[in-house]
Design a protein around this motif. Sequence first.
Motif, PDB file in Angstrom:
ATOM      1  N   TRP A 134       0.549  -1.034   0.240  1.00 43.58           N
ATOM      2  CA  TRP A 134       0.085   0.087  -0.269  1.00 43.58           C
ATOM      3  C   TRP A 134       1.191   1.556  -0.080  1.00 43.58           C
ATOM      4  O   TRP A 134       0.397   2.487  -0.292  1.00 43.58           O
ATOM      5  CB  TRP A 134      -1.402  -0.443   1.056  1.00 43.58           C
ATOM      6  N   THR A 135       1.685   1.069   0.986  1.00 44.13           N
ATOM      7  CA  THR A 135       3.229   2.503   1.003  1.00 44.13           C
ATOM      8  C   THR A 135       3.692   3.088  -0.455  1.00 44.13           C
ATOM      9  O   THR A 135       3.671   4.194  -0.777  1.00 44.13           O
ATOM     10  CB  THR A 135       3.914   2.230   1.631  1.00 44.13           C
ATOM     11  N   ILE A 136       4.099   1.370  -1.315  1.00 45.98           N
ATOM     12  CA  ILE A 136       4.515   2.159  -2.068  1.00 45.98           C
ATOM     13  C   ILE A 136       3.693   2.081  -3.165  1.00 45.98           C
ATOM     14  O   ILE A 136       4.055   3.361  -4.306  1.00 45.98           O
ATOM     15  CB  ILE A 136       5.226  -0.046  -2.487  1.00 45.98           C
ATOM     16  N   LEU A 137       2.146   1.780  -3.566  1.00 45.07           N
ATOM     17  CA  LEU A 137       1.526   2.362  -4.403  1.00 45.07           C
ATOM     18  C   LEU A 137       0.666   3.424  -4.347  1.00 45.07           C
ATOM     19  O   LEU A 137       0.605   5.036  -4.877  1.00 45.07           O
ATOM     20  CB  LEU A 137       0.095   1.501  -4.333  1.00 45.07           C
ATOM     21  N   ILE A 138       1.181   3.873  -2.942  1.00 39.83           N
ATOM     22  CA  ILE A 138       0.579   5.960  -2.772  1.00 39.83           C
ATOM     23  C   ILE A 138       1.568   6.284  -3.340  1.00 39.83           C
ATOM     24  O   ILE A 138       1.452   7.472  -3.575  1.00 39.83           O
ATOM     25  CB  ILE A 138       0.381   5.173  -1.238  1.00 39.83           C
ATOM     26  N   GLY A 139       3.259   5.550  -3.032  1.00 42.76           N
ATOM     27  CA  GLY A 139       4.162   6.055  -3.535  1.00 42.76           C
ATOM     28  C   GLY A 139       4.150   6.139  -4.265  1.00 42.76           C
ATOM     29  O   GLY A 139       4.551   8.079  -4.686  1.00 42.76           O
ATOM     30  N   PHE A 140       3.951   6.235  -5.391  1.00 42.67           N
ATOM     31  CA  PHE A 140       3.906   5.352  -7.063  1.00 42.67           C
ATOM     32  C   PHE A 140       2.814   7.017  -7.532  1.00 42.67           C
ATOM     33  O   PHE A 140       3.566   7.877  -7.806  1.00 42.67           O
ATOM     34  CB  PHE A 140       3.473   4.493  -7.346  1.00 42.67           C
ATOM     35  N   VAL A 141       2.064   6.498  -7.540  1.00 44.43           N
ATOM     36  CA  VAL A 141       0.753   7.837  -6.974  1.00 44.43           C
ATOM     37  C   VAL A 141       1.036   9.465  -7.055  1.00 44.43           C
ATOM     38  O   VAL A 141       1.118  11.017  -7.065  1.00 44.43           O
ATOM     39  CB  VAL A 141      -0.981   7.714  -7.019  1.00 44.43           C
ATOM     40  N   ALA A 142       1.702   9.460  -5.739  1.00 47.16           N
ATOM     41  CA  ALA A 142       1.966  10.887  -5.011  1.00 47.16           C
ATOM     42  C   ALA A 142       3.369  10.699  -6.127  1.00 47.16           C
ATOM     43  O   ALA A 142       3.639  12.446  -6.360  1.00 47.16           O
ATOM     44  CB  ALA A 142       2.633  10.239  -4.352  1.00 47.16           C
ATOM     45  N   GLY A 143       4.612   9.990  -6.207  1.00 46.96           N
ATOM     46  CA  GLY A 143       5.627  10.896  -6.934  1.00 46.96           C
ATOM     47  C   GLY A 143       5.072  11.721  -8.735  1.00 46.96           C
ATOM     48  O   GLY A 143       5.432  12.099  -9.343  1.00 46.96           O
ATOM     49  N   ILE A 144       4.048   9.926  -9.383  1.00 46.88           N
ATOM     50  CA  ILE A 144       3.192  10.657 -10.456  1.00 46.88           C
ATOM     51  C   ILE A 144       2.545  11.898 -10.766  1.00 46.88           C
ATOM     52  O   ILE A 144       3.003  13.125 -11.546  1.00 46.88           O
ATOM     53  CB  ILE A 144       2.160   9.536 -10.885  1.00 46.88           C
ATOM     54  N   LEU A 145       1.961  12.509  -9.239  1.00 46.99           N
ATOM     55  CA  LEU A 145       1.125  13.605  -9.548  1.00 46.99           C
ATOM     56  C   LEU A 145       2.198  14.730  -9.331  1.00 46.99           C
ATOM     57  O   LEU A 145       1.903  16.086  -9.771  1.00 46.99           O
ATOM     58  CB  LEU A 145       0.367  13.635  -8.469  1.00 46.99           C
ATOM     59  N   ALA A 146       3.175  14.123  -8.092  1.00 47.50           N
ATOM     60  CA  ALA A 146       4.258  15.131  -7.785  1.00 47.50           C
ATOM     61  C   ALA A 146       5.130  16.158  -9.033  1.00 47.50           C
ATOM     62  O   ALA A 146       4.771  17.094  -9.750  1.00 47.50           O
ATOM     63  CB  ALA A 146       5.817  14.936  -7.303  1.00 47.50           C
ATOM     64  N   LYS A 147       4.783  15.015 -10.464  1.00 44.61           N
ATOM     65  CA  LYS A 147       6.029  15.227 -11.820  1.00 44.61           C
ATOM     66  C   LYS A 147       4.939  15.967 -12.259  1.00 44.61           C
ATOM     67  O   LYS A 147       5.430  16.446 -13.568  1.00 44.61           O
ATOM     68  CB  LYS A 147       6.508  14.282 -12.114  1.00 44.61           C
ATOM     69  N   MET A 148       4.235  15.257 -12.220  1.00 42.50           N
ATOM     70  CA  MET A 148       2.442  16.551 -13.118  1.00 42.50           C
ATOM     71  C   MET A 148       2.519  17.422 -12.744  1.00 42.50           C
ATOM     72  O   MET A 148       2.733  18.900 -13.119  1.00 42.50           O
ATOM     73  CB  MET A 148       1.110  15.717 -13.393  1.00 42.50           C
ATOM     74  N   ILE A 149       2.301  18.237 -11.560  1.00 40.10           N
ATOM     75  CA  ILE A 149       2.498  19.281 -10.497  1.00 40.10           C
ATOM     76  C   ILE A 149       3.762  20.308 -11.327  1.00 40.10           C
ATOM     77  O   ILE A 149       3.027  21.624 -11.074  1.00 40.10           O
ATOM     78  CB  ILE A 149       2.133  19.713  -9.455  1.00 40.10           C
ATOM     79  N   LEU A 150       4.352  19.358 -10.886  1.00 42.95           N
ATOM     80  CA  LEU A 150       6.208  20.599 -10.979  1.00 42.95           C
ATOM     81  C   LEU A 150       6.659  19.883 -12.230  1.00 42.95           C
ATOM     82  O   LEU A 150       7.857  19.520 -12.502  1.00 42.95           O
ATOM     83  CB  LEU A 150       7.132  20.305  -9.958  1.00 42.95           C
ATOM     84  N   PRO A 151       6.545  19.999 -13.420  1.00 43.89           N
ATOM     85  CA  PRO A 151       7.399  20.056 -14.872  1.00 43.89           C
ATOM     86  C   PRO A 151       8.298  20.518 -14.954  1.00 43.89           C
ATOM     87  O   PRO A 151       9.168  20.843 -14.110  1.00 43.89           O
ATOM     88  CB  PRO A 151       6.231  20.593 -15.445  1.00 43.89           C
ATOM     89  N   GLY A 152       9.163  19.926 -15.514  1.00 49.39           N
ATOM     90  CA  GLY A 152      10.994  19.969 -16.285  1.00 49.39           C
ATOM     91  C   GLY A 152      11.585  19.062 -15.774  1.00 49.39           C
ATOM     92  O   GLY A 152      11.213  17.966 -16.625  1.00 49.39           O
ATOM     93  N   ASN A 153      12.898  19.331 -15.704  1.00 51.83           N
ATOM     94  CA  ASN A 153      13.343  18.032 -16.034  1.00 51.83           C
ATOM     95  C   ASN A 153      14.023  16.823 -14.857  1.00 51.83           C
ATOM     96  O   ASN A 153      14.727  17.195 -13.951  1.00 51.83           O
ATOM     97  CB  ASN A 153      15.108  18.366 -16.473  1.00 51.83           C
ATOM     98  N   ASN A 154      13.002  16.139 -14.681  1.00 51.58           N
ATOM     99  CA  ASN A 154      12.772  15.154 -13.759  1.00 51.58           C
ATOM    100  C   ASN A 154      13.259  14.045 -13.744  1.00 51.58           C
ATOM    101  O   ASN A 154      13.230  13.001 -15.514  1.00 51.58           O
ATOM    102  CB  ASN A 154      11.183  15.505 -13.453  1.00 51.58           C
TER     103      ASN A 154
END
Length: 81
Positions: free
Chosen positions: A5-25
């Motif tokens: 569950w932690t890995i799943l939530i972490g994956f979704v949170a990481g994707i949202l962070a990349k979508m919110i803060l664009p750039g050289n990720n």
Amino acid sequence: MHLIWTILIGFVAGILAKMILPGNNPGGFIMTVLLGIGGSIAATYLGHFIGWYHAGESAGFVGAVVGAIVLLGIYHLATKK
């Protein structure tokens, strides 16, 4: 089950962070999961320090996303040319 569950939530949170803060990720599945999990851990410790969470409580999904955004912002500042 808690680790999955932690890995799943972490994956979704990481994707949202990349979508919110664009750039050289940093890319890839593993980096996205680590970014989200790291954001969740950072938000949990900051919440304990400030007094938002009691002992044994962890940051929720929103906290994980905010923590991942902060970590991604720090990454952008560190790799800025």
